[in-house]
Each structure stands twice: as C-alpha cells, then as structure tokens.
Design an enzyme around this catalytic site. Structure first.
Site, mmCIF file in Angstrom:
data_model
loop_
_atom_site.group_PDB
_atom_site.id
_atom_site.type_symbol
_atom_site.label_atom_id
_atom_site.label_comp_id
_atom_site.label_asym_id
_atom_site.label_seq_id
_atom_site.Cartn_x
_atom_site.Cartn_y
_atom_site.Cartn_z
ATOM 1 N N HIS A 17 0.842 -1.212 0.000
ATOM 2 C CA HIS A 17 0.000 0.000 0.000
ATOM 3 C C HIS A 17 0.874 1.259 0.000
ATOM 4 C CE1 HIS A 17 -2.984 -2.741 2.297
ATOM 5 N NE2 HIS A 17 -3.541 -2.511 1.124
ATOM 6 N N LYS A 41 -17.840 -6.632 8.769
ATOM 7 C CA LYS A 41 -16.584 -7.357 8.530
ATOM 8 C C LYS A 41 -15.711 -7.261 9.775
ATOM 9 C CE LYS A 41 -13.145 -7.645 4.836
ATOM 10 N NZ LYS A 41 -12.651 -6.977 3.645
ATOM 11 N N ARG A 90 -2.153 -6.163 -8.006
ATOM 12 C CA ARG A 90 -0.977 -7.010 -7.800
ATOM 13 C C ARG A 90 -0.847 -8.009 -8.943
ATOM 14 N NH1 ARG A 90 -2.873 -8.472 -1.880
ATOM 15 N NH2 ARG A 90 -4.719 -8.555 -3.178
ATOM 16 N N SER A 128 -2.898 -7.828 3.212
ATOM 17 C CA SER A 128 -3.120 -7.598 4.645
ATOM 18 C C SER A 128 -3.480 -8.910 5.333
ATOM 19 C CB SER A 128 -4.242 -6.578 4.854
ATOM 20 O OG SER A 128 -3.882 -5.346 4.308
HETATM 21 O O1 PNS Z 1 -9.072 -3.087 0.751
HETATM 22 P P1 PNS Z 1 -10.354 -3.644 0.204
HETATM 23 O O2 PNS Z 1 -11.069 -4.462 1.264
HETATM 24 O O3 PNS Z 1 -10.152 -4.416 -1.071
HETATM 25 O O4 PNS Z 1 -11.288 -2.377 -0.136
HETATM 26 C C1 PNS Z 1 -12.570 -2.546 -0.668
HETATM 27 C C2 PNS Z 1 -13.378 -1.219 -0.654
HETATM 28 C C3 PNS Z 1 -13.410 -0.622 0.725
HETATM 29 C C4 PNS Z 1 -12.719 -0.227 -1.594
HETATM 30 C C5 PNS Z 1 -14.811 -1.595 -1.155
HETATM 31 O O5 PNS Z 1 -15.306 -2.641 -0.374
HETATM 32 C C6 PNS Z 1 -15.787 -0.415 -1.107
HETATM 33 O O6 PNS Z 1 -15.709 0.485 -1.904
HETATM 34 N N1 PNS Z 1 -16.726 -0.457 -0.163
HETATM 35 C C7 PNS Z 1 -17.741 0.556 0.023
HETATM 36 C C8 PNS Z 1 -19.109 0.112 -0.535
HETATM 37 C C9 PNS Z 1 -19.193 0.423 -2.002
HETATM 38 O O7 PNS Z 1 -19.202 1.561 -2.391
HETATM 39 N N2 PNS Z 1 -19.186 -0.641 -2.868
HETATM 40 C C10 PNS Z 1 -19.117 -0.505 -4.323
HETATM 41 C C11 PNS Z 1 -20.443 -0.521 -5.002
HETATM 42 S S1 PNS Z 1 -21.289 -2.037 -4.859
#
Ligand code: PNS
Length: 166
Positions: A17, A41, A90, A128
């Site tokens: 990150h 979560k 990645r 992570s």
């Molecule tokens: O580090 P991650 O867990 O891959 O991040 C995922 C994240 C937080 C970017 C994603 O889950 C997210 O955007 N969540 C907020 C809800 C949302 O807007 N979802 C997309 C439309 S369904």
C-alpha cells in the site's frame, strides 16, 4: 486541485500500500486515504487504529491525508470532489473484482476515473490478510510492513495470547 481517494480496508497497511501511495502522491495534489469502517466485517485493528498506522507510515509524504468512512464509496468520493479513485493491482487475480468495482463506481459517478497502479513486483504476493495470518502465528513480517505496523501486530498477538491464557 487534483484530489484522489485511495480507499480500502488497510487491516493493516502493508509496504505494498505504501508503495502505491509513494507512486501516486507524485501524480495528484492531494490523496485522501479512506479507511472503510465496515461493521459487518471483522477486522483485527479498529478503523481509528488502521488510520493512525497509515498516518505514521506516510509521514514522509506531505500530500497524504487519512480519514475513515462508511457507506457507499461513490458518495464519499463525491463529497470530497475527487477526480479519481486509486486502486492497487498485484496480479491478474485482483483484476476481475477491481473491474467490477470500477464499473459500479462509474455507474454511480459517470465522470469519475478509477486509476489502477501496479505495486513493485516484490509486493505482488503481499496482502493484509497474509500479513495478519503470518504475524499472528508468530512469523516475521518485518520486510512486508512498516515498523509501526509490525509493533501493532506484535501488540495484538500479545493481547490474543493473554486472552487465551486468562
Ligand atoms: O481493501 P479492500 O477491502 O479491497 O477495499 C474494498 C473497498 C473498501 C474499496 C470496497 O469494499 C468499497 O468500496 N466499499 C464501500 C461500498 C461500495 O461503495 N461498494 C461498491 C459498489 S457495490
């Protein structure tokens, strides 16, 4: 001002990150790292702890801010008047999920771009969840996370061990 949002769980932030932030901080005037607070979560670190670890780990980057958010990412990004979402890629395994998310966010905000950045090849296997699993089983993850995160993981490990004993 060109502002981008770099959203994620960051439970915890890894060197992968940080590598993405070092690369993209040169491309935007300001980047807001948005730590999701997802009540459904289970996370090892609280959103506040995760945000603090990112702040500590990005002190060398002057144009980075860190906040916590919950709800729809598109709403958060609109509120910030950001022009882009940053996501790290990645391997090809990341691609399908990331493409779907980018498409969702494009439907919700048509003029928003998702910028995908590839981290250094030495971080392609770093996640992570992998870091957490290795660290909590006593593995040495010092080459994969900032020092402050390594200390945070050791502190969590101590608490977990104490709870098991007590
Ligand atoms: O580090 P991650 O867990 O891959 O991040 C995922 C994240 C937080 C970017 C994603 O889950 C997210 O955007 N969540 C907020 C809800 C949302 O807007 N979802 C997309 C439309 S369904």
């Amino acid at each position: 001002m060109k502002l981008a949002v770099y959203p994620g769980s960051f439970d915890p932030v890894t060197n992968g990150h940080i590598d993405i932030l070092e690369r993209t901080s040169k491309l935007f005037d300001k980047i807001v790292v948005a730590v999701i607070h997802n009540v459904s979560k289970q996370a090892l670190f609280t959103p506040q702890e995760r945000a603090d670890l990112i702040r500590e780990s990005t002190k060398h980057l002057p144009n980075i801010e860190v906040e916590c958010f919950s709800g729809l990412l598109a709403d958060y990004v609109s509120g910030k008047h950001a022009c882009a979402i940053i996501r790290g890629l990645r391997t090809v395994i990341d691609f399908e999920y990331e493409m779907q998310m980018a498409m969702w966010n494009r439907v919700l905000i048509p003029n928003l771009e998702t910028i995908f950045v590839m981290s250094d090849s030495k971080y392609t296997f770093v996640s992570s969840s992998g870091v957490k699993e290795a660290a909590l089983l006593g593995g040495n993850v010092s080459s994969l996370v900032p020092e402050v995160v390594e200390r945070g993981l050791l502190a969590k490990l101590t608490i977990i061990r104490q709870n098991k004993e007590g």
